[in-house]
Design an enzyme around this catalytic site. Structure first.
Site, PDB file in Angstrom:
ATOM      1  N   ALA A  64       1.142  -1.235  -0.199  1.00  0.00           N
ATOM      2  CA  ALA A  64      -0.176  -0.201  -0.346  1.00  0.00           C
ATOM      3  C   ALA A  64       0.706   0.949   0.405  1.00  0.00           C
ATOM      4  O   ALA A  64       1.849   1.001   0.500  1.00  0.00           O
ATOM      5  CB  ALA A  64      -0.778  -0.288   1.057  1.00  0.00           C
ATOM      6  N   GLY A 110       0.420  -4.866   0.630  1.00  0.00           N
ATOM      7  CA  GLY A 110      -0.854  -4.772   0.391  1.00  0.00           C
ATOM      8  C   GLY A 110      -0.548  -5.245  -1.451  1.00  0.00           C
ATOM      9  O   GLY A 110      -1.081  -5.506  -1.505  1.00  0.00           O
ATOM     10  N   GLU A 113      -0.866  -9.108  -0.908  1.00  0.00           N
ATOM     11  CA  GLU A 113      -2.721  -8.462   0.194  1.00  0.00           C
ATOM     12  C   GLU A 113      -3.413  -9.430  -1.718  1.00  0.00           C
ATOM     13  O   GLU A 113      -4.279  -9.973  -1.174  1.00  0.00           O
ATOM     14  CB  GLU A 113      -2.555  -7.914   0.824  1.00  0.00           C
ATOM     15  CG  GLU A 113      -2.256  -8.409   2.014  1.00  0.00           C
ATOM     16  CD  GLU A 113      -2.259  -7.717   3.343  1.00  0.00           C
ATOM     17  OE1 GLU A 113      -2.227  -6.536   3.026  1.00  0.00           O
ATOM     18  OE2 GLU A 113      -3.181  -7.446   3.489  1.00  0.00           O
ATOM     19  N   GLU A 133       4.868  -5.520   7.424  1.00  0.00           N
ATOM     20  CA  GLU A 133       3.407  -4.575   7.923  1.00  0.00           C
ATOM     21  C   GLU A 133       4.241  -4.372   9.865  1.00  0.00           C
ATOM     22  O   GLU A 133       3.928  -2.997  10.036  1.00  0.00           O
ATOM     23  CB  GLU A 133       2.830  -4.450   7.973  1.00  0.00           C
ATOM     24  CG  GLU A 133       2.020  -4.790   7.007  1.00  0.00           C
ATOM     25  CD  GLU A 133       1.280  -5.282   6.127  1.00  0.00           C
ATOM     26  OE1 GLU A 133       2.611  -6.236   6.035  1.00  0.00           O
ATOM     27  OE2 GLU A 133       1.077  -5.771   4.955  1.00  0.00           O
TER      28      GLU A 133
END
Ligand code: COA
Length: 256
Positions: A64, A110, A113, A133
């Site tokens: 992200a 992300g 993911e 993370e």
């Protein structure tokens, strides 16, 4: 569309996330563009399989976009996670059209993911995968704590998330995270070959299979009951008539 590219060749669409200078990090705009692209492609009757990859030879998606949420408070962060899951991650997982992730480099946070939301994954041999993370003081928020244990088992997922370490492509294959590892040059050709094979089968039946398989991982659903329901529904499809008729007539089916 500023952040993604879409190519449609025959029955296969390839979506390329196109922010190479930011290692294809997922910002809000990219998430929205991806949502729009998947929505359109799912209803495109000519498209049977979607391949998702990243631009360049370095990254699939490096996570992200950290710069977008550094100053977020609790409620903004909660909305970010919820909205992202709805718009993109859960959305891809439940898409009727099969989605293959072609992991061409870093798939971190992300990015991993996103790859895990796809129906299966193929990696190039330079790929590196992880959920780092906790090294940033946060946890995966786009479904990583759920999909990683589904794919690799609880113990391995616990260790990977706690240690924030990266797996190389071969390790990821041994973990069951990716199905194949090939060179970068071979990555998209292999994904296309797999997509062509899938595209010859009944898209109605494939959607039903996706629905039933996903039910196995949804604690609010009884997967066996969903399977029974989806199995029954296949019998009213044109594809079922064509598939079984072709078999009895000793010819290849021609699914529309
Ligand atoms: N969010 C925002 N920007 C990112 C990013 C992310 N997740 N990942 C990479 N970028 C940006 C970098 O800030 C840099 O931008 P700049 O040139 O404007 O400074 C550019 O992409 C290139 O990255 P850089 O770090 O210089 O490349 P590298 O080869 O040295 O390192 C990584 C590659 C993937 C190891 C490193 O970029 C990284 O650790 N990224 C973050 C991974 C992460 O923690 N993801 C989870 C987020 S929740």
């Amino acid at each position: 569309m500023n952040n993604i590219l879409i190519d449609k060749t025959e029955k296969i669409a390839t979506i390329t996330i196109n922010r190479p200078r930011k290692l294809n990090a997922l910002n809000k705009a990219t998430i929205q563009e991806l949502h729009n692209a998947f929505t359109t492609l799912e209803t495109d009757e000519n498209i049977r399989v979607i391949i998702l990859t990243g631009c360049g030879d370095k990254a699939f998606v490096a996570g992200a976009d950290i710069s977008e949420f550094v100053d977020f408070d609790v409620s903004q962060a909660t909305v970010l996670s919820k909205r992202g899951q709805e718009l993109l991650f859960d959305f891809i997982e439940n898409l009727k059209t099969p989605v293959i992730a072609a992991i061409n480099g870093f798939a971190l946070g992300g990015g991993l993911e996103l790859a895990m939301s796809c129906h299966f994954r193929v990696a190039s041999n330079n790929a590196k995968m992880g959920l780092p993370e906790v090294s940033l003081g946060v946890i995966p928020g786009y479904g990583g704590t759920q999909r990683l244990p589904q794919l690799v088992g609880k113990g391995k997922a616990m260790e990977l998330i706690m240690s924030a370490s990266m797996l190389n492509a071969e390790e990821a294959k041994n973990y069951g995270l990716v199905n194949y590892v090939v060179s970068q040059e071979e990555l998209l050709p292999l994904c296309k070959k797999l997509a062509i094979k899938i595209s010859k089968n009944s898209s109605t039946a494939i959607s039903a299979a996706i629905n039933a398989i996903n039910a196995n991982f949804d604690s609010s659903k009884n997967g066996y009951a969903i399977e029974i329901e989806q199995f029954g529904k296949c019998f009213e499809s044109k594809d079922f008539t064509e598939g079984t008729t072709a078999f009895l007539e000793k010819r290849k089916p021609n699914f529309k």
